[in-house]
Every structure is written in C-alpha cells, then in structure tokens.
Design a protein around this motif. Structure first.
Motif, mmCIF file in Angstrom:
data_model
loop_
_atom_site.group_PDB
_atom_site.id
_atom_site.type_symbol
_atom_site.label_atom_id
_atom_site.label_comp_id
_atom_site.label_asym_id
_atom_site.label_seq_id
_atom_site.Cartn_x
_atom_site.Cartn_y
_atom_site.Cartn_z
ATOM 1 N N THR A 237 24.674 -6.905 0.976
ATOM 2 C CA THR A 237 24.394 -5.451 0.547
ATOM 3 C C THR A 237 24.047 -5.196 -1.171
ATOM 4 N N GLN A 239 24.780 -2.523 -4.428
ATOM 5 C CA GLN A 239 25.488 -1.434 -4.957
ATOM 6 C C GLN A 239 24.757 -0.759 -6.139
ATOM 7 N N TYR A 246 22.116 -2.476 -10.727
ATOM 8 C CA TYR A 246 22.317 -2.882 -9.291
ATOM 9 C C TYR A 246 23.258 -4.187 -9.256
ATOM 10 N N SER A 286 23.815 -0.611 3.224
ATOM 11 C CA SER A 286 24.478 -0.271 1.988
ATOM 12 C C SER A 286 25.136 1.136 1.883
ATOM 13 N N ASN A 290 29.032 1.264 1.338
ATOM 14 C CA ASN A 290 29.385 1.620 0.070
ATOM 15 C C ASN A 290 28.871 3.006 -0.417
ATOM 16 N N PHE A 292 25.910 3.751 -0.927
ATOM 17 C CA PHE A 292 24.461 3.605 -1.822
ATOM 18 C C PHE A 292 23.604 4.849 -1.456
#
Ligand code: FAD
Length: 491
Positions: A237, A239, A246, A286, A290, A292
């Motif tokens: 993944t 973030q 990142y 992602s 989370n 993203f």
C-alpha cells in the motif's frame, strides 16, 4: 521493520518503469526501482519452454496457466507469467525484472496514425511519428525478419500458410517487426548458437535472442550507476504524508512467495509503473484502506485493447498443415482495420505444440466500443472489473466474420479444439487504461490532486490502441518523462 529514505521510487520494471528509470538516471537522479518479480538474469535460473513448463512458467501456482493445454503440475515459484481471473475475462501479465517484456511475443507495432490521432486527440501526432516512435524503435532494438529466411525456413510454415490463406480470402497482410534478434534466429536455424525461438521458448521467458527490457532500457539505466533495482519487493500500500511525500509498505519474499522482511520506504517522488492492473490495484486499494486520495477518473476508461482470440482447425491437413516445427515469434499480421463494418487487426500466431496440429491461431485486436471500469472490493482485497459479454459482442462478430470468410475460401473449421465454441472472448494480453492521460492525470502523467505522484505505464492509454501496445506505452512514457524532467518536477 527496516526504514529506507530515498528521493525517487519507481514501482514496476516494465516499459513505463524502464523508460522512467533510464531518463531520470541520465539526468543524474538516484532512483530505487521496486519490482515484485524475480531478477532472472541475476538469479541465473533458466526460463522454461512451452513444452516443459517449470520454475519460470507461473507466478506462485500449482499448475501452468497458458491460454490452453494446461496439464502440467508445478511447485509454486515466483515465475514470469501471472493470470488475473475475473468473471468474464482472464488477464495475463508478466512478472520479473523487465515486466511484460519477459513473457511477450516481442511484436513491436506502431499504431496507425489515424487511430492514434483518434485515441489521443490532444497529443502532437507529428512529433510522435517523427521522433518518439523512431526513438523507441531504436532503444528497443526493433528489427524485421529477412524475407528470404521467412520463405525458406520450415519454422515459418505457419506464417506462409496463414498469409496465403488470408490473401485467398481477400484480406491484406502486413509484415510485423519484433524485438527478437532475427540475425540470432538465423544462426539458431543453422545450429551455430543455442536455440530459443526455435525451441518453443516464449511466454515463460526467452533464454536467448529476445531483446527484453533487461537487455535494453534497464541495462542502460544500470550502467549510469544511478539505479538500484530491488527484486522480489512487492509494494502493498501507499500512504500520503502531511509533507506531501509518500510512505510505501513493502514485502520482500523468497522465490516461493514466503515473506523474508517487511520494509518501509519513504520517498519524495513516486512513479507508479506497475502495469495497468498493478497501478490500479495500488491506487484503489490504498484509497480503500488508508484514505489515499484519488480522483473520480481512476478505474474508468478501461479496455482489453479489443483482444479476442480465435482459431481454425483442419488447416490444410492433407498438404502438411501449419507445420510441426514453429518459431514462437510472430512476423505476420492481417490488416482489416480500414473495413468500416469489420475493422480489426490480427496477428498470425504460432502454436508450437511439438506436432502438426493443423490449426491456425489468431489474436484479433478490435476497437473497444464499450469501455469497462475497474473498482476495488474491500472484503476480498481484490479488484473487480465491470466487463461482460456486452463489451466483447462486436469483437465476436468480427471474429465470426473473419473465420467464416477464411474457411469459405480455404476450408477448415472453427477451432473447437482450442476454445469453447471456437472463440476466446475472455483472453486478454493487453489491459489498458483506468488512469488515462489528461483525464486522471495532467498532460504528462502527473496524478491530479497530487504534487509528487506520477503514473507511467499502460494505464495511461484509454483502453484501446488498435495494435499490440508496448511500442505506444514506451513512446508515451518517453514523452511524459521528458516533459516532467523539463518542468523540473524531479529537481
Ligand atoms: P508491465 O510490463 O506489465 O510491468 C509492470 C511491472 O510491475 C511487472 O514487472 C510487475 O511484476 C510489477 N508490479 C506490479 N505490481 C507491483 C507491486 N505492487 N510492487 C512491485 N512491483 C509490481 N505487447 C506487444 O506490444 N507486443 C506483443 O507481442 C505482446 N505479447 C504479449 C504476450 C503476452 C503473453 C502478454 C501477457 C502480453 C503481451 N503484450 C504484448 C503486452 C505487453 O507486454 C504489455 O502491454 C506491457 O508489458 C505493459 O507494460 P507496462 O509498462 O504497462 O507494465
């Protein structure tokens, strides 16, 4: 967990990743490239051929995954070929340092200019045909088979029969360039060097002859001293951090897929070149896991490049069929693109099964009238694809028309031997789109709503390009990275 701070990370070592790596390294930038597949050259493990599938033949599977005739059981290994199964379509992709260039047939086809203009109305077509396409043909080492060799070589009987039959049915044929070194092939034929294309090597990798990306772009990039390639590193993944950099969660595995280490990479600049399906998986997963940020165009405008496989049995069985010995490298195509009712291009594909099966195989490429959409299903942690028979209806009609016309002129039957009903509507080698240039990204592949994130791979092409796609993917990547560097995005 090991922490790594690096300025620029590229995910994936296929066409988009290899071009980005070379141009950034030449500009003096330090680049880390993360690739989930194996570095075959470094590992020193030979690729298997079609008749004896072994380690390289499948990505962590118990059984081989060729489009047909899978009777071989395997010990799971991080092989070169993977297959992603959806309800109405199966998508084959390459894994390893070199991405799809390891497994593909090497057909290096420049799209028709009129269609390129239709698909990319905002690009400067003249510049592409005068500069970017010639540039990538040179970098990729594209060459053409010698006509006399083609005429004399028993391994190309399938092409000669295929072309003669196409002409008899009133179709036009074209010679198809390739990255396989045809001078090498001539030496193979004379038994002066080890055989590869003439020894049924192709979709599980070629041990010789093929100029895959590890021999071209990636080798040149490594020679600058600025590139580090970490193989067997899968990015799970991504973030976004508060400072717009990142964080990547990465799993390193061994060749049986077992975890060796979990690592974290921090980078200021991130390039996604994980291939159409890999890049979409990273962005959508992602986002779901989370938050993203992604824009509403991600996943949209996806297509199979009109891929539709079909075949004919009993092709001239009495006069020797298509030949027991076949080169794995296609050199012929049938160009029916300008027919307004049935526009298609098809490769006259080899079927090297070690015996004369008197069968002709064709991978048609059609227009994509109805596009699909890729989404993410959180519970199963996998992609979903909005794609069914309605998306391929016109492609089936074209295939039907083609097979009928060929059989009427030459004899033969629709190939029930290879496919259910003679048609492989669900076979896709060319997934494209979902992160389309100028829609999900700016005009050079920088993702909308992001300051330091770029997409450079097949997902930039809106689902269709009318021919085999890697020449176009490479040219678009060259165009984007050149302009991104000019705009000082990586300064
Ligand atoms: P890819 O080449 O797919 O590279 C993506 C790379 O990213 C892969 O190495 C993958 O392992 C890696 N990756 C993915 N996810 C992650 C992750 N999360 N972390 C780390 N790494 C990751 N095209 C032609 O033009 N001519 C042909 O003759 C031809 N024949 C083909 C035959 C077959 C059997 C197949 C499967 C394809 C063929 N193609 C052909 C299609 C062509 O190979 C692809 O279009 C091309 O490789 C796509 O390039 P790309 O840069 O988008 O990504």
């Amino acid at each position: 967990v090991e922490n790594n701070d690096v300025p620029i990370v590229i995910i994936g070592s296929g066409y988009g990743g290899a071009v980005s790596a070379l141009r950034l390294c030449e500009a003096g930038k330090k680049v880390v490239l993360l690739e989930m597949g194996l570095n075959w050259e470094k590992a020193g493990i030979p690729f298997s051929n079609l008749l004896k599938p072994g380690k390289s033949s499948a990505w962590l599977k118990n059984k081989s995954i060729a489009p047909f005739m899978n009777i071989f059981s395997l010990t799971p290994f991080t092989g070169t070929l993977d297959r992603l199964d959806f309800d109405h379509i199966k998508i084959w992709v390459g894994r390893g340092v070199g991405g799809g260039s390891l497994v593909n047939g090497g057909m290096a086809v420049t799209p028709k200019e009129s269609y390129f203009r239709e698909v990319f109305p905002d690009l400067d077509a003249e510049k592409f045909y005068n500069y970017y396409f010639p540039l990538v043909q040179e970098e990729l080492k594209v060459n053409v088979i010698d006509e006399q060799f083609l005429k004399d070589c028993p391994y190309y009987k399938f092409t000669r029969v295929g072309e003669a039959e196409a002409h008899k049915a009133g179709f036009k044929t074209i010679r198809v360039p390739n990255v396989y070194d045809f001078k090498y092939m001539e030496k193979e034929f004379r038994n002066e060097v080890p055989r590869s294309a003439l020894n049924t090597e192709v979709i599980y990798g070629n041990n010789h002859g093929k100029n895959s990306l590890d021999k071209t772009y990636l080798r040149k990039a490594l020679e600058t001293g600025n590139l580090e390639i970490l193989d067997l590193h899968r990015v799970q993944t991504i973030q976004l951090n508060d400072d717009k950099s990142y964080t990547l969660n990465v799993r390193q595995t061994d060749t049986s897929g077992v975890m060796i280490a979990d690592k974290v990479f921090h980078c200021k600049k991130l390039i996604l070149s994980a291939g159409t399906m890999g890049t979409l998986q990273l962005l959508l997963q992602s986002h779901a896991e989370n938050g993203f940020p992604i824009n509403e165009k991600i996943g949209k405008n996806w297509g199979n490049n009109g891929n539709f496989m079909t075949g004919r049995n009993w092709v001239k069985p009495l006069s020797g069929g298509t030949g027991a010995k076949q080169s794995t490298i296609p050199v012929g195509g049938i160009d029916n693109w300008d027919d307004p009712e049935h526009p298609f291009f098809t490769e006259i594909a080899p079927l090297p099964m070690g015996m004369d099966v008197a069968t002709s195989l064709y991978l048609l490429i059609n227009r994509v009238d109805k596009k699909g959409e890729v989404a993410y299903h959180k519970a199963s942690q996998s992609l979903t694809l909005n794609w069914d028979e309605s998306n391929t209806a016109k492609m089936r009609e074209n295939a039907q028309y083609f097979i009928r016309k060929m059989n009427k002129a030459n004899g033969g039957t629709r190939s029930h031997l290879l496919f259910n009903n003679g048609f492989g509507a669900d076979i896709c080698y060319h997934p494209l789109g979902g992160c389309v240039l100028g829609e999900a990204t700016n005009e050079y592949g920088k993702l909308k709503d992001h300051e330091n994130l770029y997409v450079l791979d097949g997902s930039l092409i809106p689902g269709t390009i009318g021919v085999n796609p890697f020449v176009t993917i490479t040219a678009i990547a060259e165009y984007c990275i050149e302009n991104l560097i000019k705009q000082k995005e990586f300064a």
